[in-house]
Design an enzyme around this catalytic site. Structure first.
Site, PDB file in Angstrom:
ATOM      1  N   GLU A 287     -37.499  18.172 -52.972  1.00  0.00           N
ATOM      2  CA  GLU A 287     -37.463  19.060 -54.079  1.00  0.00           C
ATOM      3  C   GLU A 287     -38.056  18.467 -55.567  1.00  0.00           C
ATOM      4  OE1 GLU A 287     -37.826  22.235 -53.710  1.00  0.00           O
ATOM      5  OE2 GLU A 287     -37.174  23.234 -55.746  1.00  0.00           O
TER       6      GLU A 287
ATOM      7  N   LEU B 267     -19.734  -8.704 -82.420  1.00  0.00           N
ATOM      8  CA  LEU B 267     -18.217  -8.648 -82.456  1.00  0.00           C
ATOM      9  C   LEU B 267     -17.734 -10.338 -82.386  1.00  0.00           C
ATOM     10  CD1 LEU B 267     -18.236  -5.869 -79.673  1.00  0.00           C
ATOM     11  CD2 LEU B 267     -17.525  -5.735 -81.847  1.00  0.00           C
TER      12      LEU B 267
ATOM     13  N   GLU C  20     -13.353  -0.293 -74.255  1.00  0.00           N
ATOM     14  CA  GLU C  20     -14.634  -0.031 -73.387  1.00  0.00           C
ATOM     15  C   GLU C  20     -15.100  -1.373 -72.634  1.00  0.00           C
ATOM     16  OE1 GLU C  20     -16.653   2.996 -76.689  1.00  0.00           O
ATOM     17  OE2 GLU C  20     -17.348   0.697 -76.522  1.00  0.00           O
TER      18      GLU C  20
ATOM     19  N   LYS D   8     -17.562  -4.287 -71.815  1.00  0.00           N
ATOM     20  CA  LYS D   8     -18.582  -5.030 -72.535  1.00  0.00           C
ATOM     21  C   LYS D   8     -19.758  -5.336 -71.696  1.00  0.00           C
ATOM     22  CE  LYS D   8     -19.592  -8.422 -76.131  1.00  0.00           C
ATOM     23  NZ  LYS D   8     -20.583  -9.001 -75.832  1.00  0.00           N
TER      24      LYS D   8
ATOM     25  N   ASP E 200     -23.321  -6.263 -70.158  1.00  0.00           N
ATOM     26  CA  ASP E 200     -24.276  -7.460 -70.587  1.00  0.00           C
ATOM     27  C   ASP E 200     -25.677  -7.076 -70.533  1.00  0.00           C
ATOM     28  OD1 ASP E 200     -24.531 -10.094 -71.629  1.00  0.00           O
ATOM     29  OD2 ASP E 200     -23.929 -10.907 -69.837  1.00  0.00           O
TER      30      ASP E 200
ATOM     31  N   TYR F 261     -22.748   3.306 -76.907  1.00  0.00           N
ATOM     32  CA  TYR F 261     -21.343   2.846 -77.470  1.00  0.00           C
ATOM     33  C   TYR F 261     -21.110   3.092 -78.985  1.00  0.00           C
ATOM     34  CZ  TYR F 261     -23.802  -1.590 -78.137  1.00  0.00           C
ATOM     35  OH  TYR F 261     -24.759  -2.457 -78.869  1.00  0.00           O
TER      36      TYR F 261
ATOM     37  N   LYS G 248     -13.061 -11.521 -74.344  1.00  0.00           N
ATOM     38  CA  LYS G 248     -13.935 -12.477 -73.370  1.00  0.00           C
ATOM     39  C   LYS G 248     -13.181 -12.639 -72.210  1.00  0.00           C
ATOM     40  CE  LYS G 248     -18.165 -12.215 -75.104  1.00  0.00           C
ATOM     41  NZ  LYS G 248     -18.935 -13.765 -75.219  1.00  0.00           N
TER      42      LYS G 248
ATOM     43  N   CYS H 163     -36.693 -44.775 -74.130  1.00  0.00           N
ATOM     44  CA  CYS H 163     -36.788 -43.220 -74.011  1.00  0.00           C
ATOM     45  C   CYS H 163     -37.483 -42.559 -72.977  1.00  0.00           C
ATOM     46  CB  CYS H 163     -37.599 -42.931 -75.314  1.00  0.00           C
ATOM     47  SG  CYS H 163     -37.900 -41.292 -75.610  1.00  0.00           S
TER      48      CYS H 163
ATOM     49  N   CYS I  92     -41.351 -41.504 -74.447  1.00  0.00           N
ATOM     50  CA  CYS I  92     -42.220 -42.501 -75.141  1.00  0.00           C
ATOM     51  C   CYS I  92     -41.982 -43.846 -74.667  1.00  0.00           C
ATOM     52  CB  CYS I  92     -42.395 -42.382 -76.654  1.00  0.00           C
ATOM     53  SG  CYS I  92     -40.796 -42.949 -77.419  1.00  0.00           S
TER      54      CYS I  92
ATOM     55  N   CYS J  69     -33.485 -42.547 -79.564  1.00  0.00           N
ATOM     56  CA  CYS J  69     -35.209 -43.094 -79.636  1.00  0.00           C
ATOM     57  C   CYS J  69     -35.319 -42.989 -81.039  1.00  0.00           C
ATOM     58  CB  CYS J  69     -35.904 -42.109 -78.837  1.00  0.00           C
ATOM     59  SG  CYS J  69     -37.499 -42.330 -79.158  1.00  0.00           S
TER      60      CYS J  69
ATOM     61  N   CYS K 296     -42.286 -40.023 -81.367  1.00  0.00           N
ATOM     62  CA  CYS K 296     -42.031 -39.346 -80.149  1.00  0.00           C
ATOM     63  C   CYS K 296     -42.279 -38.053 -80.064  1.00  0.00           C
ATOM     64  CB  CYS K 296     -40.476 -39.915 -79.779  1.00  0.00           C
ATOM     65  SG  CYS K 296     -40.038 -39.216 -78.097  1.00  0.00           S
TER      66      CYS K 296
HETATM   67  S1  IVH Z   1     -19.865  -2.253 -80.424  1.00  0.00           S
HETATM   68  C1  IVH Z   1     -20.218  -3.448 -84.540  1.00  0.00           C
HETATM   69  N1  IVH Z   1     -19.390  -1.736 -77.748  1.00  0.00           N
HETATM   70  O1  IVH Z   1     -21.869  -6.731 -77.387  1.00  0.00           O
HETATM   71  C2  IVH Z   1     -20.221  -3.505 -83.161  1.00  0.00           C
HETATM   72  N2  IVH Z   1     -20.929  -3.561 -78.159  1.00  0.00           N
HETATM   73  O2  IVH Z   1     -21.307  -8.767 -79.492  1.00  0.00           O
HETATM   74  C3  IVH Z   1     -20.934  -3.025 -82.327  1.00  0.00           C
HETATM   75  N3  IVH Z   1     -22.026  -4.538 -76.262  1.00  0.00           N
HETATM   76  O3  IVH Z   1     -24.535  -6.584 -79.773  1.00  0.00           O
HETATM   77  C4  IVH Z   1     -20.877  -3.217 -81.027  1.00  0.00           C
HETATM   78  N4  IVH Z   1     -20.841  -3.206 -74.876  1.00  0.00           N
HETATM   79  O4  IVH Z   1     -24.777  -5.701 -77.437  1.00  0.00           O
HETATM   80  C5  IVH Z   1     -19.964  -2.606 -78.518  1.00  0.00           C
HETATM   81  N5  IVH Z   1     -19.016  -0.865 -75.588  1.00  0.00           N
HETATM   82  C6  IVH Z   1     -19.506  -1.836 -76.484  1.00  0.00           C
HETATM   83  C7  IVH Z   1     -20.406  -2.753 -76.012  1.00  0.00           C
HETATM   84  C8  IVH Z   1     -21.054  -3.769 -77.007  1.00  0.00           C
HETATM   85  C9  IVH Z   1     -21.563  -4.263 -75.136  1.00  0.00           C
HETATM   86  C10 IVH Z   1     -22.814  -5.571 -77.013  1.00  0.00           C
HETATM   87  C11 IVH Z   1     -23.605  -5.078 -77.757  1.00  0.00           C
HETATM   88  C12 IVH Z   1     -23.311  -5.760 -79.033  1.00  0.00           C
HETATM   89  C13 IVH Z   1     -22.568  -7.158 -78.582  1.00  0.00           C
HETATM   90  C14 IVH Z   1     -21.489  -7.568 -79.477  1.00  0.00           C
END
Ligand code: IVH
Length: 656
Positions: free
Chosen positions: A32, A80, A108, A110, A112, A217, A305, A399, A402, A415, A420
């Protein structure tokens, strides 16, 4: 009427696409959907005058660009701070608790990918820009329009800036790499690289084929919308048609926070997208403002992290690389494995002593991880698994590039051949890097190409590239626009700050901070060149080793010659004086409301040109609030904190 019919059709398709891509709840069948698309295609062909701005057919990509335009961020895009364990999480909470009444946080995931700023005017997407250096990014609007979870038109006709992460799901990434392998193309190391590579395509049709996604975000101009906390802002963005973080959660105590983190860690791998941590944000905007920012990161947020993943693999060989200072580093060649989201086939072994002390041998099974989640390193060898084929490590004597005899200084080998190739390329890369002269468009690979083609051997050659402009334009992979942009960047760098130039020269062990200290202390290059060891060693941050390095650097006549040529070219080699241009030095401004004489960008530029800083929100660090018409919550915040509020006339007096 045909036009209305086309409008309805666009609405119907966009709704179905939103339900499919953003909500993951399809309401119509694929057949559809295809039928509706075909119908719209026919209409748009017959009645091009009625093509709607938010037509889904605009998502297929457009003309091929020659390069990306620059895009300035009105509010800088920051990063951050990080915390790595429970104790650091608790410290973060304790710190913010000092400034706020009741703990109210939002967590939230994070994701990547890469940060993206989306600007909507009257509800229509008008600009998408990458983060770049946080102040200036690249305009990637055409490419971003191909991402199906980014609304081209919002459900309300408002002016907003939304930020979020563009990413590629794990399944889309695997599919893409399988295709790449099939076609004999080089595969992407991880979903983040794949997403970034796809966003930077000059041909948006390629971007359109990559399955990219977007999760919002942050909402930048919340003050104009009378939303007063982050969670509500996210719910508002959801209403507007965005995908927001699926695991967003309000947290009201330290205990809940730790529990939440421990709940997310084990599900990390089961998600269909890579995450590298959990973002913790103070919910209320008023409290965010109170906490303010450091130079690069907000104080009201941090990223937890995940612990670095440790993975075992086989060490196949040990090879040696030559750094900018000539330092030789042994590197492990590994059987490729995935570590913290990327495929790793090389890892540093730091130096000879480290390898010998840890008894790491070729053919050993080794444990690796990414140090600080960036540089892969070998932690140790798994001796229980050692077999008879293991080969003991032997440091090289010459080296690898070189062939000159290496000299040992403390733990490292060097070196010392000034000519070089490896050293020269590394020196050039360092000189142009972001923290040094910041010449965009001269990446390591391009430097290597230009070097091998003979256009670039020494630092001053960068400024003679203009003499080869036409030849460069004809090189494969370059075009008129990219070379013109590069020439502009090179020319601009002549006015780069003295401290960045000093850092860029690559004097051993002089980092950004020491370069800044030296620039401030000596004001210009001549004074540094004349400085005696006794004077240098007295300066804060400069110990005997660095002092000796500085002396040795300027004793080398090749370096003196380089500096003299750079001077002749007109490279800035002194600290900007405090007179004309630095009237606003060390002052932080916040701009709010509508200014009558300048745009915000213009006012920002004036402040920065005069040595001041512009921040996005009022905090105790703010010196002045520049108030235009209709400045709302920022005015209230400034009054509360007793911050000086000035109008445009006051501002003009300050900079005149
Ligand atoms: S807040 C002022 N929220 O992580 C802070 N960042 O090192 C604005 N990222 O450059 C970022 N998930 O690309 C925020 N839920 C989230 C995120 C997030 C991924 C990334 C973002 C930023 C980096 C911060």
């Amino acid at each position: 009427m045909i036009e209305n019919k086309m409008k309805d059709l666009v609405k119907q398709i966009n709704k179905a696409a939103y339900e499919y891509h953003t909500l993951d709840q399809p309401s119509i069948t694929d057949q559809e959907y295809d039928r509706l698309i075909q119908l719209l295609e026919q209409y748009e062909k017959d009645y091009p005058e009625y093509i709607q701005n938010d037509s889904p057919l605009k998502r297929v990509g457009g003309t091929i660009l020659e390069g990306f335009e620059k895009a300035n961020h009105k509010v800088p895009m920051l990063s951050l701070s990080n915390v790595f364990n429970e104790e650091e999480v608790v410290n973060f909470v304790t710190r913010i608790k000092k400034d706020i009444d009741h703990l109210e946080l939002v967590c939230e995931l994070k994701i990547d990918g890469l940060a993206m700023s989306l600007t909507y005017e009257n509800g229509m997407l008008v600009r998408a820009a990458t983060r770049g250096d946080g102040v200036t990014g690249e305009d990637v609007t055409t490419n971003i329009k191909t991402i199906k979870t980014i609304p081209l038109k919002l459900s309300k006709p408002i002016d907003i800036e939304v930020r979020g992460e563009v990413y590629m799901s794990k399944s889309a990434f695997d599919k893409l790499n399988i295709d790449k392998k099939k076609n004999g193309e080089q595969i992407f190391a991880n979903p983040r690289n794949a997403a970034a590579g796809s966003v930077r395509q000059l041909d948006s049709k390629i971007t359109a084929k990559r399955e990219l996604d977007f999760i919002a975000y942050s909402l930048i101009n919340n003050e104009d919308l009378s939303i007063n906390n982050h969670y509500d802002a996210m719910m508002f963005l959801e209403e507007l048609g965005f995908k927001v973080n699926p695991k967003i959660i309000l947290i009201r105590s330290e205990k809940e926070l730790i529990e939440h983190i421990n709940k997310i860690i084990p599900i990390r791998d089961s998600l269909n997208y890579e995450i590298d941590g959990i973002v913790i944000k103070v919910n209320k905007f008023s409290e965010q403002q109170k906490l303010g920012f450091t130079e690069k990161t907000p104080r009201w947020a941090t990223a937890f992290k995940f612990p670095a993943e440790e993975v075992s693999t086989k060490l196949l060989d040990i090879v040696f690389t030559v750094g900018r200072t000539g330092q030789i580093t042994p590197n492990a060649v590994l059987e490729p494995v995935r570590v913290s989201g990327s495929l790793v086939s090389r890892a540093t072994l730091h130096n000879e002593d480290n390898v010998i002390k840890k008894d790491i041998r070729i053919n050993d099974m080794v444990l690796i991880r990414k140090a600080g989640d960036v540089i892969p390193e070998v932690i140790r060898s798994i001796k229980e698994k050692r077999d008879i084929n293991s080969k003991e490590f032997k440091m090289i004597t010459n080296c690898p590039v070189c062939d000159s005899v290496l000299i040992k200084k403390e733990v490292a080998y060097f070196c010392v051949n000034p000519d070089c190739d490896a050293k020269n390329i590394e020196k050039l890369s360092h000189f142009v890097s972001r923290d040094a002269m910041n010449i965009e468009g001269l990446g390591e690979r391009i430097i290597e190409d230009f070097y091998n083609l003979g256009y670039l051997k020494t630092i001053p050659d960068i400024y003679s590239l203009i003499n080869h402009k036409e030849e460069l334009k004809n090189l494969e992979g370059f075009g008129n626009k990219s070379i013109e942009n590069l020439m502009f960047e090179i020319d601009k760098s002549k006015n780069q700050s003295f401290e960045k130039l000093l850092f860029g020269l690559g004097i051993p062990q002089i980092g950004k901070k020491t370069a800044k200290t030296l620039a401030k202390y000596f004001n210009n290059i001549d004074s540094i060149m004349e400085a005696k060891y006794e004077e240098l060693v007295e300066i804060r941050d400069v110990g005997p080793i660095i002092a000796k390095n500085i002396i040795e650097y300027f004793e080398d006549q090749n370096n003196v010659a380089t500096i003299n040529i750079l001077k002749k070219i007109g490279i800035n080699m002194q600290l900007e004086t405090n007179s004309a241009d630095n009237k606003l030095e060390d002052l932080t401004f916040v701009i709010t409301g509508k200014l009558s004489k300048y745009s915000r960008d213009e006012a920002t530029k004036i402040i920065e040109d005069n040595g001041g800083k512009v921040s996005g929100s009022v905090s105790s660090k703010t010196d002045y609030l520049l108030l235009g018409e209709d400045g709302g919550s920022k005015k209230v915040a400034a009054e509360k904190l007793g911050i000086k509020i000035i109008n445009e006339n006051d501002f003009e007096k300050m900079v005149k």
